[in-house]
Design a protein around this motif. Sequence first.
Motif, PDB file in Angstrom:
ATOM      1  N   ALA A 114       0.832  -1.198   0.000  1.00  0.00           N
ATOM      2  CA  ALA A 114       0.000   0.000   0.000  1.00  0.00           C
ATOM      3  C   ALA A 114       0.870   1.253   0.000  1.00  0.00           C
ATOM      4  CB  ALA A 114      -0.899   0.008   1.225  1.00  0.00           C
ATOM      5  N   GLY A 115       0.418   2.249  -0.709  1.00  0.00           N
ATOM      6  CA  GLY A 115       1.111   3.528  -0.726  1.00  0.00           C
ATOM      7  C   GLY A 115       0.738   4.353   0.491  1.00  0.00           C
ATOM      8  N   ALA A 116       1.495   5.385   0.730  1.00  0.00           N
ATOM      9  CA  ALA A 116       1.267   6.201   1.925  1.00  0.00           C
ATOM     10  C   ALA A 116      -0.079   6.915   1.880  1.00  0.00           C
ATOM     11  CB  ALA A 116       2.400   7.214   2.074  1.00  0.00           C
ATOM     12  N   GLY A 117      -0.585   7.254   0.683  1.00  0.00           N
ATOM     13  CA  GLY A 117      -1.823   8.008   0.577  1.00  0.00           C
ATOM     14  C   GLY A 117      -3.059   7.148   0.410  1.00  0.00           C
ATOM     15  N   ASP A 118      -2.932   5.812   0.489  1.00  0.00           N
ATOM     16  CA  ASP A 118      -4.079   4.942   0.304  1.00  0.00           C
ATOM     17  C   ASP A 118      -5.066   5.084   1.454  1.00  0.00           C
ATOM     18  OD1 ASP A 118      -3.126   3.948  -2.052  1.00  0.00           O
ATOM     19  OD2 ASP A 118      -2.232   2.163  -1.161  1.00  0.00           O
ATOM     20  N   THR A 119      -6.316   5.120   1.091  1.00  0.00           N
ATOM     21  CA  THR A 119      -7.355   5.159   2.110  1.00  0.00           C
ATOM     22  C   THR A 119      -7.804   3.739   2.415  1.00  0.00           C
ATOM     23  OG1 THR A 119      -9.145   5.300   0.505  1.00  0.00           O
ATOM     24  CG2 THR A 119      -8.152   7.390   1.237  1.00  0.00           C
ATOM     25  N   ALA A 120      -8.559   3.600   3.459  1.00  0.00           N
ATOM     26  CA  ALA A 120      -9.055   2.280   3.841  1.00  0.00           C
ATOM     27  C   ALA A 120      -9.928   1.693   2.735  1.00  0.00           C
ATOM     28  CB  ALA A 120      -9.829   2.375   5.143  1.00  0.00           C
ATOM     29  N   ALA A 121     -10.719   2.537   2.079  1.00  0.00           N
ATOM     30  CA  ALA A 121     -11.592   2.051   1.006  1.00  0.00           C
ATOM     31  C   ALA A 121     -10.762   1.528  -0.171  1.00  0.00           C
ATOM     32  CB  ALA A 121     -12.523   3.161   0.538  1.00  0.00           C
ATOM     33  N   GLU A 122      -9.680   2.237  -0.511  1.00  0.00           N
ATOM     34  CA  GLU A 122      -8.822   1.782  -1.612  1.00  0.00           C
ATOM     35  C   GLU A 122      -8.147   0.460  -1.261  1.00  0.00           C
ATOM     36  OE1 GLU A 122      -6.353   5.229  -1.891  1.00  0.00           O
ATOM     37  OE2 GLU A 122      -7.472   6.055  -3.576  1.00  0.00           O
ATOM     38  N   LEU A 123      -7.696   0.335  -0.026  1.00  0.00           N
ATOM     39  CA  LEU A 123      -7.081  -0.918   0.407  1.00  0.00           C
ATOM     40  C   LEU A 123      -8.083  -2.063   0.376  1.00  0.00           C
ATOM     41  CD1 LEU A 123      -4.891   0.256   3.422  1.00  0.00           C
ATOM     42  CD2 LEU A 123      -4.110  -0.510   1.178  1.00  0.00           C
ATOM     43  N   ALA A 124      -9.281  -1.816   0.829  1.00  0.00           N
ATOM     44  CA  ALA A 124     -10.313  -2.848   0.816  1.00  0.00           C
ATOM     45  C   ALA A 124     -10.649  -3.263  -0.610  1.00  0.00           C
ATOM     46  CB  ALA A 124     -11.562  -2.353   1.538  1.00  0.00           C
ATOM     47  N   GLU A 125     -10.731  -2.297  -1.510  1.00  0.00           N
ATOM     48  CA  GLU A 125     -11.024  -2.591  -2.910  1.00  0.00           C
ATOM     49  C   GLU A 125      -9.901  -3.412  -3.538  1.00  0.00           C
ATOM     50  OE1 GLU A 125     -11.578  -0.056  -7.015  1.00  0.00           O
ATOM     51  OE2 GLU A 125     -12.352   0.812  -5.147  1.00  0.00           O
ATOM     52  N   ARG A 126      -8.654  -3.031  -3.260  1.00  0.00           N
ATOM     53  CA  ARG A 126      -7.504  -3.759  -3.797  1.00  0.00           C
ATOM     54  C   ARG A 126      -7.466  -5.182  -3.253  1.00  0.00           C
ATOM     55  NH1 ARG A 126      -2.677  -0.788  -2.250  1.00  0.00           N
ATOM     56  NH2 ARG A 126      -3.431   0.700  -3.771  1.00  0.00           N
ATOM     57  N   ASP A 127      -7.734  -5.334  -1.961  1.00  0.00           N
ATOM     58  CA  ASP A 127      -7.740  -6.666  -1.365  1.00  0.00           C
ATOM     59  C   ASP A 127      -8.843  -7.541  -1.951  1.00  0.00           C
ATOM     60  OD1 ASP A 127      -5.582  -6.069   0.213  1.00  0.00           O
ATOM     61  OD2 ASP A 127      -6.770  -5.708   2.031  1.00  0.00           O
ATOM     62  N   GLU A 128     -10.017  -6.953  -2.153  1.00  0.00           N
ATOM     63  CA  GLU A 128     -11.126  -7.711  -2.736  1.00  0.00           C
ATOM     64  C   GLU A 128     -10.799  -8.144  -4.159  1.00  0.00           C
ATOM     65  OE1 GLU A 128     -14.544  -9.755  -3.346  1.00  0.00           O
ATOM     66  OE2 GLU A 128     -13.661  -9.080  -1.471  1.00  0.00           O
ATOM     67  N   LEU A 129     -10.219  -7.245  -4.950  1.00  0.00           N
ATOM     68  CA  LEU A 129      -9.831  -7.608  -6.322  1.00  0.00           C
ATOM     69  C   LEU A 129      -8.818  -8.734  -6.296  1.00  0.00           C
ATOM     70  CD1 LEU A 129      -9.866  -7.191  -9.370  1.00  0.00           C
ATOM     71  CD2 LEU A 129      -8.110  -5.432  -9.060  1.00  0.00           C
ATOM     72  N   TRP A 130      -7.828  -8.653  -5.405  1.00  0.00           N
ATOM     73  CA  TRP A 130      -6.812  -9.696  -5.347  1.00  0.00           C
ATOM     74  C   TRP A 130      -7.426 -11.031  -4.921  1.00  0.00           C
ATOM     75  CZ3 TRP A 130      -3.048 -11.245  -7.735  1.00  0.00           C
ATOM     76  CH2 TRP A 130      -2.182 -12.209  -7.236  1.00  0.00           C
ATOM     77  N   ARG A 131      -8.400 -11.009  -3.989  1.00  0.00           N
ATOM     78  CA  ARG A 131      -9.080 -12.249  -3.612  1.00  0.00           C
ATOM     79  C   ARG A 131      -9.802 -12.852  -4.809  1.00  0.00           C
ATOM     80  NH1 ARG A 131      -9.538  -9.782   1.352  1.00  0.00           N
ATOM     81  NH2 ARG A 131     -11.425  -8.621   0.905  1.00  0.00           N
ATOM     82  N   GLN A 132     -10.396 -12.009  -5.626  1.00  0.00           N
ATOM     83  CA  GLN A 132     -11.106 -12.513  -6.805  1.00  0.00           C
ATOM     84  C   GLN A 132     -10.139 -13.067  -7.850  1.00  0.00           C
ATOM     85  OE1 GLN A 132     -14.325 -13.053  -6.898  1.00  0.00           O
ATOM     86  NE2 GLN A 132     -14.191 -12.313  -4.813  1.00  0.00           N
ATOM     87  N   VAL A 133      -9.000 -12.428  -8.015  1.00  0.00           N
ATOM     88  CA  VAL A 133      -7.989 -12.953  -8.952  1.00  0.00           C
ATOM     89  C   VAL A 133      -7.508 -14.312  -8.462  1.00  0.00           C
ATOM     90  CG1 VAL A 133      -5.656 -12.603  -9.864  1.00  0.00           C
ATOM     91  CG2 VAL A 133      -7.271 -10.707  -9.842  1.00  0.00           C
ATOM     92  N   ARG A 134      -7.258 -14.439  -7.164  1.00  0.00           N
ATOM     93  CA  ARG A 134      -6.787 -15.715  -6.621  1.00  0.00           C
ATOM     94  C   ARG A 134      -7.850 -16.800  -6.727  1.00  0.00           C
ATOM     95  NH1 ARG A 134      -4.440 -13.718  -1.204  1.00  0.00           N
ATOM     96  NH2 ARG A 134      -5.948 -15.229  -0.468  1.00  0.00           N
ATOM     97  N   ALA A 135      -9.130 -16.423  -6.814  1.00  0.00           N
ATOM     98  CA  ALA A 135     -10.211 -17.400  -6.909  1.00  0.00           C
ATOM     99  C   ALA A 135     -10.404 -17.920  -8.335  1.00  0.00           C
ATOM    100  CB  ALA A 135     -11.515 -16.785  -6.405  1.00  0.00           C
ATOM    101  N   LEU A 136      -9.775 -17.274  -9.310  1.00  0.00           N
ATOM    102  CA  LEU A 136      -9.907 -17.719 -10.698  1.00  0.00           C
ATOM    103  C   LEU A 136      -9.244 -19.081 -10.884  1.00  0.00           C
ATOM    104  CD1 LEU A 136      -9.015 -14.425 -12.619  1.00  0.00           C
ATOM    105  CD2 LEU A 136     -11.278 -15.477 -12.427  1.00  0.00           C
ATOM    106  N   PRO A 137      -9.687 -19.848 -11.887  1.00  0.00           N
ATOM    107  CA  PRO A 137      -8.988 -21.098 -12.209  1.00  0.00           C
ATOM    108  C   PRO A 137      -7.518 -20.802 -12.552  1.00  0.00           C
ATOM    109  CG  PRO A 137     -11.103 -21.012 -13.321  1.00  0.00           C
ATOM    110  CD  PRO A 137     -10.892 -19.660 -12.689  1.00  0.00           C
ATOM    111  N   ALA A 138      -6.666 -21.780 -12.361  1.00  0.00           N
ATOM    112  CA  ALA A 138      -5.213 -21.589 -12.463  1.00  0.00           C
ATOM    113  C   ALA A 138      -4.766 -20.965 -13.780  1.00  0.00           C
ATOM    114  CB  ALA A 138      -4.503 -22.924 -12.252  1.00  0.00           C
TER     115      ALA A 138
END
Length: 162
Positions: free
Chosen positions: A85-109
């Motif tokens: 995370a960058g220094a200026g990231d807000t909690a909402a941006e971090l949550a959005e990034r984490d959710e996107l990464w969870r969805q990428v990890r859930a994709l088939p290999a």
Amino acid sequence: MTFEEYAYARGPALIRLARLLCGDEHRAEDLVQDVLARAYARWGRIARTDRPDLYVRRMLVNAHHSWWRRPTNREATVAEPADTAGAGDTAAELAERDELWRQVRALPAKQRTVIVLRYYEDLDDTTIAEIMNCATGTVRTHAKRGLDALREHQRISTTGVC
């Protein structure tokens, strides 16, 4: 280029790729270590190829897929706090990034592999096809299906419609 020079120059990028593929920092380091050990044994042949980095990346992707095929390796990784995370990231941006990464990890290999190589490693379809040892059309199909799945999840989470 000697193997030591290659490993020193490309090691961090290989670990980053492995981490994006498998979603676990420790397993990524183990995977890269195994791949580099196998590459060291064949370095004379690998170094003579036109693109040794492409060859080693293919070894890494194949090793990741082979690891998942073993029945003893069906463990699930848990989400880690975002350490990029960058220094200026807000909690909402971090949550959005984490959710996107969870969805990428859930994709088939294979879809996840294409998405990571295309958008995180910034590789073109031809290079991805060489790494995955498939046709460029197959790469585009996996990318489309992966992006469609991510968009569908985004649509469902935005509208709340199942």
